[in-house]
Design a protein around this motif. Sequence first.
Motif, short mmCIF file in Angstrom:
data_model
loop_
_atom_site.label_atom_id
_atom_site.label_comp_id
_atom_site.label_asym_id
_atom_site.label_seq_id
_atom_site.Cartn_x
_atom_site.Cartn_y
_atom_site.Cartn_z
N SER A 169 0.85 -1.20 0.00
CA SER A 169 0.00 0.00 0.00
C SER A 169 0.88 1.24 0.00
N GLY A 170 0.57 2.16 -0.86
CA GLY A 170 1.37 3.38 -0.97
C GLY A 170 2.59 3.23 -1.85
N LEU A 171 2.78 2.05 -2.44
CA LEU A 171 3.93 1.85 -3.34
C LEU A 171 3.46 1.81 -4.79
N ASP A 172 4.30 2.31 -5.68
CA ASP A 172 3.97 2.23 -7.10
C ASP A 172 4.17 0.79 -7.56
N PRO A 173 3.65 0.41 -8.75
CA PRO A 173 3.71 -0.99 -9.19
C PRO A 173 5.12 -1.55 -9.29
N VAL A 174 6.08 -0.71 -9.66
CA VAL A 174 7.46 -1.21 -9.80
C VAL A 174 8.07 -1.48 -8.42
N ARG A 175 7.90 -0.54 -7.50
CA ARG A 175 8.40 -0.76 -6.12
C ARG A 175 7.71 -1.98 -5.52
N THR A 176 6.43 -2.15 -5.81
CA THR A 176 5.69 -3.31 -5.30
C THR A 176 6.33 -4.61 -5.81
N ALA A 177 6.71 -4.62 -7.08
CA ALA A 177 7.35 -5.81 -7.65
C ALA A 177 8.70 -6.07 -6.96
N TYR A 178 9.44 -4.99 -6.67
CA TYR A 178 10.73 -5.17 -5.98
C TYR A 178 10.53 -5.74 -4.57
N ILE A 179 9.51 -5.21 -3.87
CA ILE A 179 9.26 -5.70 -2.50
C ILE A 179 8.84 -7.17 -2.54
N SER A 180 7.99 -7.53 -3.52
CA SER A 180 7.56 -8.93 -3.65
C SER A 180 8.77 -9.83 -3.89
N GLN A 181 9.64 -9.40 -4.80
CA GLN A 181 10.85 -10.17 -5.10
C GLN A 181 11.71 -10.31 -3.85
N LEU A 182 11.81 -9.20 -3.12
CA LEU A 182 12.63 -9.20 -1.90
C LEU A 182 12.12 -10.24 -0.90
N LEU A 183 10.78 -10.31 -0.75
CA LEU A 183 10.22 -11.29 0.20
C LEU A 183 10.54 -12.72 -0.24
N ILE A 184 10.45 -12.97 -1.55
CA ILE A 184 10.76 -14.32 -2.05
C ILE A 184 12.25 -14.62 -1.88
N ASP A 185 13.11 -13.62 -2.13
CA ASP A 185 14.55 -13.82 -1.96
C ASP A 185 14.90 -14.12 -0.49
N ILE A 186 14.28 -13.35 0.41
CA ILE A 186 14.52 -13.57 1.84
C ILE A 186 14.07 -14.97 2.23
N ASN A 187 12.91 -15.35 1.68
CA ASN A 187 12.38 -16.67 1.99
C ASN A 187 13.34 -17.76 1.53
N PRO A 284 2.84 -18.46 -13.16
CA PRO A 284 3.95 -18.99 -12.35
C PRO A 284 4.25 -18.09 -11.15
N GLN A 285 4.70 -18.74 -10.06
CA GLN A 285 5.11 -18.02 -8.87
C GLN A 285 6.44 -17.30 -9.14
N VAL A 286 6.64 -16.17 -8.48
CA VAL A 286 7.92 -15.48 -8.57
C VAL A 286 9.02 -16.37 -7.97
N GLN A 287 10.14 -16.46 -8.68
CA GLN A 287 11.25 -17.30 -8.22
C GLN A 287 12.36 -16.44 -7.60
N PRO A 288 13.17 -17.03 -6.72
CA PRO A 288 14.29 -16.25 -6.15
C PRO A 288 15.23 -15.80 -7.27
N ASN A 289 15.91 -14.68 -7.02
CA ASN A 289 16.88 -14.19 -7.99
C ASN A 289 17.97 -15.23 -8.24
N PRO A 290 18.57 -15.21 -9.43
CA PRO A 290 19.65 -16.15 -9.75
C PRO A 290 20.77 -16.07 -8.71
N GLY A 291 21.31 -17.22 -8.37
CA GLY A 291 22.41 -17.25 -7.39
C GLY A 291 21.93 -17.55 -5.99
N LEU A 292 20.62 -17.39 -5.77
CA LEU A 292 20.09 -17.69 -4.44
C LEU A 292 19.70 -19.17 -4.37
N PRO A 293 19.64 -19.72 -3.15
CA PRO A 293 19.25 -21.13 -3.04
C PRO A 293 17.82 -21.36 -3.51
N VAL A 294 17.52 -22.61 -3.83
CA VAL A 294 16.14 -23.00 -4.14
C VAL A 294 15.32 -22.84 -2.86
#
Length: 330
Positions: A169-187, A284-294
């Motif tokens: 909430s309060g984020l533009d679509p691009v920042r939202t995509a970055y935050i989503s990716q960040l959560l998947i990477d952290i996971n 498809p679900q968002v996948q972790p960035n390359p180089g990160l573990p499965v």
Amino acid sequence: MGVEVSVANLTKSFGSQNIWRDVSLTLPRGEVSALLGPSGTGKSVFLKTLIGLLHPEQGSVIVDGTDITECSAKELYEIRKLFGVLFQDGALFGSMTLFDNIAFPLREHTKKKEDEIRRIVLEKMELVGLAGAEGKLPGEISGGMRKRAGLARALVLDPEIILCDEPDSGLDPVRTAYISQLLIDINAEIDATILVVTHNINIARTIPDNIGMLFRKELVMFGPREQLLTSEQPVVKQFLSGDRFGPIGMSEEKDSAVAAAESAMQAAGISGGGTTEDFSEIIPQVQPNPGLPVRQAAIRHRQHVLEILPTLPPRAQEAIRKSLALSAVE
Ligand SMILES: Nc1ncnc2c1ncn2[C@@H]1O[C@H](COP(=O)(O)OP(=O)(O)OP(=O)(O)O)[C@@H](O)[C@H]1O
Ligand SMILES: [Mg+2]
């Protein structure tokens, strides 16, 4: 890393106002789950109940084997350290700089030295795109920046459970995509159990392993994401499509006269403003960035879903077979 959070028969009221009742669900260890629901259905209240900030009248919340509705204040203090929470309003201290806000949990809960704290805070600020804003006060930055500062603060203790109340909430679509990716990477990196409250259908479709929905004081469903995305329940379909016509009204209840008028309008070809996109077409679900573990949780989730597959509605089964690319086997 990552611990299970299991909620059973939870009921919460404020005075005579019941918010929800008999809510039972399990956030599986390390999996990413999303909670949907119209405004005012008590999603934020649910999050606060999970960390013991609000006390339910009935039911249990088992975190890592401890029922936090019954444990001592000291035990609760220890359990809270497992959580990183992004509150809906960011919950930053207005008189503290972003640096001090984000450093706060480290100073409060650890004995780390200031140079170590500085290293961690700057790293998390960089991660959420706030490098250089250390000296700013919350009142001097945009709503989206406050949100990201709240997320950085939620991450400093390397939590085992991350709760995010509307991270988009309060984020533009691009920042939202970055935050989503960040959560998947952290996971993928730390296998943290994650619960995201969101109204963002794009997030709901691409991020979580599981989705639940609150409506009319009940948990309508909670299960593998395909189950909700393919659901035929009017409330779920209306929520996903963002249509005016359906059981969800401006204030929650709609009476039958209004519903009948809506059906007539629909029959006459008048639009309720929603999208006609087919959500049962699983993307498809968002996948972790390359180089990160499965994502280990994704492997466990797949195993679990295969076990419960026969118990799910046919449309969900079909979607899951497709997403597991198992349709050829059948
Ligand atoms: N501390 C409180 N005391 C009394 N009532 C409260 C308290 N906190 C929340 N409520 C009430 O509980 C209900 C649910 O609120 P909540 O903030 O959890 O909704 P929500 O699903 O998060 O909505 P939104 O999508 O708009 O954020 C509301 O009617 C609200 O007024
Ligand atoms: Mg809320």
